[in-house]
Design a protein around this motif. Structure first.
Motif, PDB file in Angstrom:
ATOM      1  N   ILE A 201       0.843  -1.209   0.000  1.00 41.14           N
ATOM      2  CA  ILE A 201       0.000   0.000   0.000  1.00 41.14           C
ATOM      3  C   ILE A 201       0.873   1.252   0.000  1.00 41.14           C
ATOM      4  O   ILE A 201       0.627   2.196  -0.755  1.00 41.14           O
ATOM      5  CB  ILE A 201      -0.945  -0.009   1.218  1.00 41.14           C
ATOM      6  CG1 ILE A 201      -1.951  -1.163   1.088  1.00 41.14           C
ATOM      7  CG2 ILE A 201      -1.675   1.327   1.337  1.00 41.14           C
ATOM      8  CD1 ILE A 201      -2.830  -1.342   2.301  1.00 41.14           C
ATOM      9  N   ILE A 202       1.922   1.268   0.833  1.00 37.02           N
ATOM     10  CA  ILE A 202       2.831   2.426   0.884  1.00 37.02           C
ATOM     11  C   ILE A 202       3.561   2.578  -0.445  1.00 37.02           C
ATOM     12  O   ILE A 202       3.725   3.689  -0.968  1.00 37.02           O
ATOM     13  CB  ILE A 202       3.832   2.271   2.046  1.00 37.02           C
ATOM     14  CG1 ILE A 202       3.095   2.342   3.383  1.00 37.02           C
ATOM     15  CG2 ILE A 202       4.916   3.350   1.980  1.00 37.02           C
ATOM     16  CD1 ILE A 202       3.966   2.083   4.595  1.00 37.02           C
ATOM     17  N   SER A 203       3.990   1.466  -1.022  1.00 36.38           N
ATOM     18  CA  SER A 203       4.679   1.526  -2.319  1.00 36.38           C
ATOM     19  C   SER A 203       3.765   2.079  -3.400  1.00 36.38           C
ATOM     20  O   SER A 203       4.187   2.856  -4.267  1.00 36.38           O
ATOM     21  CB  SER A 203       5.167   0.122  -2.716  1.00 36.38           C
ATOM     22  OG  SER A 203       6.085  -0.373  -1.770  1.00 36.38           O
ATOM     23  N   GLY A 204       2.499   1.664  -3.356  1.00 32.52           N
ATOM     24  CA  GLY A 204       1.542   2.175  -4.324  1.00 32.52           C
ATOM     25  C   GLY A 204       1.356   3.674  -4.200  1.00 32.52           C
ATOM     26  O   GLY A 204       1.275   4.396  -5.211  1.00 32.52           O
ATOM     27  N   GLN A 205       1.312   4.189  -2.964  1.00 30.04           N
ATOM     28  CA  GLN A 205       1.182   5.628  -2.759  1.00 30.04           C
ATOM     29  C   GLN A 205       2.434   6.361  -3.243  1.00 30.04           C
ATOM     30  O   GLN A 205       2.353   7.456  -3.806  1.00 30.04           O
ATOM     31  CB  GLN A 205       0.951   5.929  -1.267  1.00 30.04           C
ATOM     32  CG  GLN A 205      -0.429   5.554  -0.765  1.00 30.04           C
ATOM     33  CD  GLN A 205      -1.516   6.392  -1.417  1.00 30.04           C
ATOM     34  OE1 GLN A 205      -2.200   5.916  -2.323  1.00 30.04           O
ATOM     35  NE2 GLN A 205      -1.679   7.625  -0.971  1.00 30.04           N
ATOM     36  N   ALA A 206       3.601   5.753  -3.019  1.00 30.01           N
ATOM     37  CA  ALA A 206       4.855   6.367  -3.462  1.00 30.01           C
ATOM     38  C   ALA A 206       4.915   6.468  -4.987  1.00 30.01           C
ATOM     39  O   ALA A 206       5.395   7.467  -5.545  1.00 30.01           O
ATOM     40  CB  ALA A 206       6.044   5.556  -2.940  1.00 30.01           C
ATOM     41  N   LEU A 207       4.420   5.438  -5.678  1.00 34.57           N
ATOM     42  CA  LEU A 207       4.387   5.475  -7.134  1.00 34.57           C
ATOM     43  C   LEU A 207       3.352   6.475  -7.637  1.00 34.57           C
ATOM     44  O   LEU A 207       3.528   7.102  -8.683  1.00 34.57           O
ATOM     45  CB  LEU A 207       4.068   4.079  -7.683  1.00 34.57           C
ATOM     46  CG  LEU A 207       5.152   3.010  -7.489  1.00 34.57           C
ATOM     47  CD1 LEU A 207       4.622   1.647  -7.895  1.00 34.57           C
ATOM     48  CD2 LEU A 207       6.391   3.367  -8.311  1.00 34.57           C
ATOM     49  N   LYS A 208       2.254   6.626  -6.880  1.00 28.42           N
ATOM     50  CA  LYS A 208       1.188   7.531  -7.281  1.00 28.42           C
ATOM     51  C   LYS A 208       1.570   9.002  -7.081  1.00 28.42           C
ATOM     52  O   LYS A 208       1.214   9.874  -7.870  1.00 28.42           O
ATOM     53  CB  LYS A 208      -0.062   7.201  -6.473  1.00 28.42           C
ATOM     54  CG  LYS A 208      -1.337   7.862  -6.978  1.00 28.42           C
ATOM     55  CD  LYS A 208      -2.534   7.358  -6.202  1.00 28.42           C
ATOM     56  CE  LYS A 208      -3.817   8.005  -6.683  1.00 28.42           C
ATOM     57  NZ  LYS A 208      -5.004   7.504  -5.925  1.00 28.42           N
TER      58      LYS A 208
END
Length: 213
Positions: A201-208
């Motif tokens: 989830i954190i990685s997804g936010q970082a990519l977003k």
């Protein structure tokens, strides 16, 4: 926890001055040690003793007190204290009875400049106390003072009901404010996908949002 509050005193301690015309007012300074473990009852007794000591020295001009304390003068604020409390409990006198053949009428004074950072005046009228605040608009907005006055009334109610408690132990927020703080603003729960780990989830936010901190 260590505060100084100023308060005007009539300066008519002698009986012969009661019916005299003129300005005898002096300003006294009251010091309060609001320790967290001290009950409200104990605080009242402390302030009472401070008051009696101040009354005994009420003839000393406030200017002499400032000089004796060697307080640094600054035109942007008053020395020794910046908060004033006034209790208007002097019985009303019919001045026309003191001055024969003179027509007398009251003219209300409208202050446009606050002399202190914050002032509270209480006046007793027909068994009811009316309160008014005067404040420095550079420091306070009208909305802030309105909230402050509501908190003041709320705290007084709790202190009268539980005088054995410490001032710090009693609430000052209104019921509406407590509900807003504890429930409305604290409603932060969100549903997260159960198929992903917290790292994903954190990685997804970082990519977003790659530009965000």
């Amino acid at each position: 926890d260590d505060i100084c509050v100023g308060s005007p005193i009539a300066g008519r301690g002698q009986a012969q001055t009661q019916s005299m015309l003129g300005l005898f007012i002096n300003t006294l300074t009251y010091r309060g040690d609001v320790a967290k473990q001290v009950s409200f009852n104990a605080l009242i007794q402390q302030v009472r003793q401070f008051s009696l000591d101040a009354y005994a020295n009420q003839d000393i001009p406030f200017e002499k007190l400032v000089d004796a304390l060697k307080v640094t003068r600054d035109t942007s604020y008053t020395p020794v204290f910046q908060t004033l409390f006034t209790l208007q409990n002097t019985p009303e006198v019919d001045v026309s009875q003191l001055l024969s053949d003179v027509e007398v009428k009251l003219v209300p004074a409208h202050q446009k400049i606050s002399k202190y950072d914050l002032s509270l005046e209480l006046a007793e009228k027909s068994g009811v106390y009316e309160a008014s605040f005067e404040y420095r608009t550079d420091l306070f907005s009208r909305e802030t003072i309105e909230r402050f006055s509501a908190h003041f009334v709320e705290l007084l109610g709790h202190l009268l009901a539980q005088p054995e408690q410490s001032v710090y132990a009693l609430p000052m927020l209104t019921g509406t404010e407590q509900s807003l703080l504890l429930e409305t603003w604290n409603e932060t729960s969100l549903d997260y996908p159960s198929s992903k780990t917290i790292v994903q989830i954190i990685s997804g936010q970082a990519l977003k949002y790659p530009e965000e901190i």
